[in-house]
Design an enzyme around this catalytic site. Structure first.
Site, mmCIF file in Angstrom:
data_model
loop_
_atom_site.group_PDB
_atom_site.id
_atom_site.type_symbol
_atom_site.label_atom_id
_atom_site.label_comp_id
_atom_site.label_asym_id
_atom_site.label_seq_id
_atom_site.Cartn_x
_atom_site.Cartn_y
_atom_site.Cartn_z
ATOM 1 N N ILE A 194 32.633 40.881 34.505
ATOM 2 C CA ILE A 194 33.364 39.730 34.809
ATOM 3 C C ILE A 194 33.830 39.713 36.229
ATOM 4 O O ILE A 194 34.873 40.524 36.561
ATOM 5 C CB ILE A 194 34.618 39.908 34.014
ATOM 6 C CG1 ILE A 194 34.144 39.591 32.335
ATOM 7 C CG2 ILE A 194 35.539 38.481 34.136
ATOM 8 C CD1 ILE A 194 35.034 39.754 31.345
ATOM 9 N N PRO A 195 33.388 38.989 37.209
ATOM 10 C CA PRO A 195 33.538 39.254 38.544
ATOM 11 C C PRO A 195 34.828 38.981 39.301
ATOM 12 O O PRO A 195 34.784 37.958 39.924
ATOM 13 C CB PRO A 195 32.275 38.431 39.105
ATOM 14 C CG PRO A 195 32.341 37.323 38.194
ATOM 15 C CD PRO A 195 32.456 37.847 36.883
ATOM 16 N N CYS A 196 36.062 39.622 38.867
ATOM 17 C CA CYS A 196 37.138 39.219 39.524
ATOM 18 C C CYS A 196 37.374 39.894 40.999
ATOM 19 O O CYS A 196 38.120 39.199 41.694
ATOM 20 C CB CYS A 196 38.512 40.083 38.686
ATOM 21 S SG CYS A 196 38.024 41.785 38.641
ATOM 22 N N HIS A 197 36.267 40.414 41.372
ATOM 23 C CA HIS A 197 36.118 40.763 42.898
ATOM 24 C C HIS A 197 35.771 39.466 43.686
ATOM 25 O O HIS A 197 35.952 39.743 44.981
ATOM 26 C CB HIS A 197 35.232 41.986 43.046
ATOM 27 C CG HIS A 197 33.697 41.607 42.544
ATOM 28 N ND1 HIS A 197 33.594 41.737 41.243
ATOM 29 C CD2 HIS A 197 32.695 40.879 43.148
ATOM 30 C CE1 HIS A 197 32.144 41.453 40.951
ATOM 31 N NE2 HIS A 197 31.785 41.052 42.117
ATOM 32 N N ARG A 198 35.272 38.515 43.043
ATOM 33 C CA ARG A 198 34.942 37.373 43.831
ATOM 34 C C ARG A 198 36.222 36.212 44.125
ATOM 35 O O ARG A 198 35.739 35.170 44.466
ATOM 36 C CB ARG A 198 33.660 36.488 42.923
ATOM 37 C CG ARG A 198 32.653 37.438 43.032
ATOM 38 C CD ARG A 198 31.116 36.580 42.135
ATOM 39 N NE ARG A 198 30.349 37.737 41.732
ATOM 40 C CZ ARG A 198 29.481 37.572 41.068
ATOM 41 N NH1 ARG A 198 29.433 36.363 40.202
ATOM 42 N NH2 ARG A 198 28.309 38.453 40.711
#
Length: 278
Positions: free
Chosen positions: A243-247
């Protein structure tokens, strides 16, 4: 309408929902209580609270159901549903599954009937711990040593059986993080509020190599004033990288915070960008 007036209406609506949740008021009843049309109230409440009135009512109802079960105010699921104002125990069941990721019975036992299996893996971004139930991946975290990264699992599922055991789905996660797997084949078992689940679902729609801001994500969710609520939900993400919260970055272009440090976030973002630049 003035900002202060909007705030007072949102506060009044929250108070009304909390005081009358056992009646399960519909949108028209709540809107009438604060003197607005349904459409106007829906927009105002969603913008200020970060979730729709219906979602907020579900969350309040669920919290009360937890209290009823904990204090043994009602003995059966049917009685619990009746106590909190739901028309059937099946509605209570569906609410628990959608928000808590487990049935009411499993929740009442603190996840006692659940077995959570975890294992450690090396990835291009550093070592991780991956955990899963029979329903799917429930936890991924970066770690620095053995037994690191398990606190949240034990907090979310306090009575579950947690054992170290490699599963094929863990191997699949490792492959994905090492650029050899297919994310579409991974099932997730997530536990969160309706708004958190909505934010995490939106994160999954951000393509690799693309970045968005907290404000843009809030707009995408139809809650332009909910940037802070979006940020809080992102911070609760239980599944690193998949779940790409880094984006999600700040409006200024700065990367912003990350649970495992800005250096880790920069590494992941830069690596993804390098894979998409031709």
């Amino acid at each position: 309408m003035e900002v202060n007036k909007q705030y007072e209406i949102a506060k009044e609506a929250i108070a009304y929902i909390i005081a009358n949740h056992y009646k399960q008021p519909n949108l028209g009843e709540i809107a009438a209580a604060v003197g607005l049309s349904e459409s106007h109230f829906q927009r105002l409440f969603t913008e200020w609270v970060g979730s729709s009135p219906k979602q907020f009512l579900k969350y309040i109802t669920l919290n009360y159901a937890k209290y009823v079960m904990k204090e043994k105010i009602a003995n059966t699921l049917f009685d619990v549903a009746d106590e909190v104002g739901l028309s059937s125990s099946s509605r209570l069941h569906d609410m628990f599954v959608s928000i808590e990721g487990m049935t009411p019975a499993e929740y009442d036992r603190g996840g006692e009937s659940l077995q959570i299996e975890y294992s450690y893996w090396d990835t291009v971004f550093g070592p991780i711990v991956v955990a899963s139930t029979t329903k799917g991946i429930c936890h991924i975290a970066f770690v620095t040593e053995e037994n690191d990264g398990l606190e949240r699992i034990r907090y979310d599922f306090r009575n579950a059986t947690v054992i170290e055991k490699q599963q094929e789905i863990h191997h699949q996660v490792s492959d994905i993080l090492n650029r050899q797997g297919d994310l579409s084949q991974i099932k997730l078992h997530l536990k969160g509020t309706p708004f958190q689940l909505k934010v995490w679902e939106a994160l999954l729609q951000i393509p690799e190599g693309r970045l968005t801001t907290y404000g843009q994500l809030a707009n995408q969710l139809g809650n332009p004033g909910a940037s802070r609520a979006v940020g809080t939900a992102i911070g609760k993400n239980p599944v690193a990288v998949l779940i790409p919260c880094h984006r999600v970055i700040q409006q200024t272009g700065l990367l912003g915070g990350y649970m495992w440090g800005p250096e880790k976030k920069q590494l992941i973002v830069s690596w993804e960008l390098s894979k998409t630049v031709k």
